[in-house]
Design a protein around this motif. Sequence first.
Motif, PDB file in Angstrom:
ATOM      1  N   GLU A  82      24.604 -18.212  35.084  1.00 12.64           N
ATOM      2  CA  GLU A  82      24.809 -16.911  34.461  1.00 12.64           C
ATOM      3  C   GLU A  82      23.566 -16.514  33.665  1.00 12.64           C
ATOM      4  O   GLU A  82      22.956 -17.322  32.986  1.00 12.64           O
ATOM      5  CB  GLU A  82      26.016 -16.960  33.523  1.00 12.64           C
ATOM      6  N   GLY A  83      23.197 -15.232  33.770  1.00 12.35           N
ATOM      7  CA  GLY A  83      22.020 -14.736  33.067  1.00 12.35           C
ATOM      8  C   GLY A  83      20.835 -14.499  33.978  1.00 12.35           C
ATOM      9  O   GLY A  83      19.934 -13.725  33.640  1.00 12.35           O
ATOM     10  N   LEU A  84      20.822 -15.153  35.140  1.00 11.16           N
ATOM     11  CA  LEU A  84      19.753 -14.922  36.099  1.00 11.16           C
ATOM     12  C   LEU A  84      20.045 -13.664  36.910  1.00 11.16           C
ATOM     13  O   LEU A  84      21.163 -13.476  37.406  1.00 11.16           O
ATOM     14  CB  LEU A  84      19.620 -16.114  37.060  1.00 11.16           C
ATOM     15  N   THR A  85      19.047 -12.825  37.074  1.00 11.72           N
ATOM     16  CA  THR A  85      19.225 -11.608  37.873  1.00 11.72           C
ATOM     17  C   THR A  85      19.648 -11.944  39.291  1.00 11.72           C
ATOM     18  O   THR A  85      20.468 -11.245  39.892  1.00 11.72           O
ATOM     19  CB  THR A  85      17.915 -10.798  37.896  1.00 11.72           C
ATOM     20  N   SER A  86      19.127 -13.019  39.840  1.00 11.01           N
ATOM     21  CA  SER A  86      19.439 -13.422  41.213  1.00 11.01           C
ATOM     22  C   SER A  86      20.478 -14.537  41.261  1.00 11.01           C
ATOM     23  O   SER A  86      20.477 -15.365  42.184  1.00 11.01           O
ATOM     24  CB  SER A  86      18.159 -13.842  41.942  1.00 11.01           C
ATOM     25  N   GLU A  87      21.376 -14.553  40.290  1.00  2.80           N
ATOM     26  CA  GLU A  87      22.427 -15.572  40.231  1.00  2.80           C
ATOM     27  C   GLU A  87      23.210 -15.658  41.546  1.00  2.80           C
ATOM     28  O   GLU A  87      23.490 -16.751  42.049  1.00  2.80           O
ATOM     29  CB  GLU A  87      23.381 -15.252  39.084  1.00  2.80           C
ATOM     30  N   CYS A  88      23.572 -14.509  42.105  1.00  2.00           N
ATOM     31  CA  CYS A  88      24.401 -14.503  43.316  1.00  2.00           C
ATOM     32  C   CYS A  88      23.659 -15.106  44.508  1.00  2.00           C
ATOM     33  O   CYS A  88      24.235 -15.852  45.311  1.00  2.00           O
ATOM     34  CB  CYS A  88      24.867 -13.085  43.629  1.00  2.00           C
TER      35      CYS A  88
END
Length: 310
Positions: free
Chosen positions: A53-59
Amino acid sequence: MGKRSRTKTRTRLATPGEVGPRQPCPCGSGRRYKACHGAAGGGPAPYVGRPFEGLTSECDLVAMRDLVPAATAPLALQDSERQVVLCSVLPGAAPALVRDSGAIWLGLQVQHDFGDPARDLGAVLVRALDAETGVVGLTDPPGPGPRLQDLVLDEPWQVTVHDGFDFWVSDLDEVPEALQAAIEQANAAASPTRRLSGVGAAYWTDVGAKEHLRWVMPQPEDALLDALARLHAAGQDRLVPDGRLVGMFRAYGLLAPVWDLVPGTGAAALQEPAAAFAEALEQALADETPLTAQERSARSGLANRQVTIR
């Protein structure tokens, strides 16, 4: 003597408020207490339900870790110009490889799990930055330290999906015979996969008898289920004719809805429908009216067709 000893042991383990060694650890890791926080030294770090969580590219990270066979994405570090490439998997499920060029290849699909994958990745990356060449990994819980989010610049990743694992040797002049054999074996087992453009973390794959679209989404689970239920009840969840939303995966705190597609659909045919669905989903997410009876029924059906990966 033996019977009295066993009786004493059973009495000791039944002390009120005490966690038995074979009971689930209270930290929520899913391990038995004796293999987790009941182990010598306190066991591994507490389980983290949504570690990226928190990373722009988490998905995309979650997709690369659990759904995509062969993919890479370059990472930019906060305090170094060192080249780092995030890889879905490396030979032998290695946590990291330091190449002769000095580049660091960081693997996502690994064999260790110490409760917080983001912390594990951070620990491996720190060790790789200090290594010269070769395999870098973890054999024990890493303890306190930076997580992946603390080490990389939070920029959208440019994910490249590969047709196979030849990227493992893309920087080598000569390929060892054993490694070439491993690549051929891995290539034979990998399902063709493509990432859709224009929407986030949606991956088409051909598994032979069927094709699928697996789309990792960042919204909180309850809100996403409500929105998907609204679209299903309205007949707006079919991306293409004869394609249907059949369920979803749950991985690292995120949901990944899955559509079954007929063979021959292909990734290109999904591009425009996926973009239109993303817009409809945003509208459904903004709808705060109570679910109708039909929508509640659809939601229950979707919730019952979830498979938890992690």
